[in-house]
Scaffold this motif. Structure first.
Motif, PDB file in Angstrom:
ATOM      1  N   ARG A 105     -13.735   1.981   8.916  1.00  0.00           N
ATOM      2  CA  ARG A 105     -13.905   3.415   9.171  1.00  0.00           C
ATOM      3  C   ARG A 105     -15.237   3.710   9.866  1.00  0.00           C
ATOM      4  O   ARG A 105     -16.245   3.061   9.568  1.00  0.00           O
ATOM      5  N   ASP A 127      -6.009   8.973   3.204  1.00  0.00           N
ATOM      6  CA  ASP A 127      -7.344   8.566   2.773  1.00  0.00           C
ATOM      7  C   ASP A 127      -8.171   9.779   2.344  1.00  0.00           C
ATOM      8  O   ASP A 127      -9.028   9.684   1.466  1.00  0.00           O
ATOM      9  N   HIS A 175       0.125   7.606   5.328  1.00  0.00           N
ATOM     10  CA  HIS A 175       0.454   6.265   5.804  1.00  0.00           C
ATOM     11  C   HIS A 175       0.645   5.308   4.630  1.00  0.00           C
ATOM     12  O   HIS A 175       0.342   5.649   3.481  1.00  0.00           O
ATOM     13  N   HIS A 203       0.026   7.351   1.114  1.00  0.00           N
ATOM     14  CA  HIS A 203      -1.179   8.095   0.732  1.00  0.00           C
ATOM     15  C   HIS A 203      -1.843   8.684   1.963  1.00  0.00           C
ATOM     16  O   HIS A 203      -1.470   8.349   3.088  1.00  0.00           O
ATOM     17  N   LEU A 216       0.873  -1.168   0.000  1.00  0.00           N
ATOM     18  CA  LEU A 216       0.000   0.000   0.000  1.00  0.00           C
ATOM     19  C   LEU A 216       0.913   1.222   0.000  1.00  0.00           C
ATOM     20  O   LEU A 216       1.560   1.525   1.001  1.00  0.00           O
TER      21      LEU A 216
HETATM   22 FE   LIG Z   1      -5.321   4.259   3.807  1.00  0.00          FE
END
Ligand SMILES: [Fe+2]
Length: 242
Positions: free
Chosen positions: A207, A115, A190, A113, A110
């Motif tokens: 979330r 969110d 993150h 970035h 990942l």
């Molecule tokens: Fe994320």
């Protein structure tokens, strides 16, 4: 209670054990039945092929997202903290995200970035929890609030690689035992890197946000569903004003 969250945008928490046990057993059950994994969830790399990993992950996500009362169970993991952070009216992400990081797998990384820049509302919080003890590269990195905030104001001007190199000394790598989790702001930069530890990490992330704070691209009814309604909201709905 939320000194760390206010200062850094993240907070380590202890999860409620009963709910965690149910969720853990359900994931383990699925892995055992379909993929012949034994009790050691952090050794799945010995049984699973990297090329099949995304299918395994998606099948786990679908399975756990349809488990009865799963959203209430996930909320139970951190209900004290979530109530204090968000208030009595709460929306929850419909899909329960699962990620699997096997040692030396470069296909599931990942990239750096935030969110919020990907369409999530800054009013959300993310609950992240591993299903085994994690640290270092088996975990992930978070850039604390002070350093992260400049990127949300202007977006990413530099490349992700440049930002990673510039900020990597300030990254926080959550060291968590099974039974602990971390709540963090979607405004934090993150990501993760290749897992060079000798065990696999399976983690959940989901979330939450107040029903009455602005939604961004991830809308109520599609990405989020209502989870909990406060007393006043119940009365308002009863009267027919919602
Ligand atoms: Fe994320």
């Amino acid at each position: 209670m939320f000194k760390e969250f206010l200062k850094n945008g993240f907070q380590k928490i202890t999860l409620e054990q009963k709910a965690l046990g149910i969720i853990y057993q359900e994931i383990l059950f699925k892995l055992k039945v379909e993929y012949l994994i034994n009790d050691d969830i952090s050794s799945i790399h010995k049984k699973l092929d990297i090329t099949n990993l995304n299918n395994v992950r998606l099948s786990l996500i679908n399975h756990i997202s349809e488990f009865p009362e799963i959203h209430n169970l996930i909320y139970d993991l951190a209900s004290n903290e979530l109530d204090k952070l968000l208030g009595p009216d709460i929306a929850v992400q419909k899909k329960i995200n699962i990620s699997i990081q096997m040692p030396h797998d470069q296909s599931s990384l990942l990239d750096l970035h935030t969110d919020v820049l990907a369409g999530n509302s800054p009013y959300e919080v993310i609950l992240w929890l591993p299903l085994c003890d994690v640290e270092k590269t088996a975990s992930f990195y978070l850039l604390p609030l002070d350093e992260s905030k400049k990127y949300n104001q202007v977006g990413f001007v530099e490349s992700k690689k440049e930002i990673f190199e510039k900020e990597k000394d300030k990254f926080y790598w959550p060291k968590l035992k099974f039974g602990e989790g971390i709540i963090f702001s979607p405004s934090l930069v993150h990501g993760n890197v290749e897992n060079i530890e000798n065990y696999s990490r399976i983690s959940l992330n989901i979330r939450f946000k107040s029903l009455f704070t602005p939604f961004h691209k991830k809308k109520l009814g599609e990405y989020f569903i209502p989870l909990k309604e406060g007393i006043v909201s119940k009365v308002v709905r009863e009267v027919g004003f919602d």
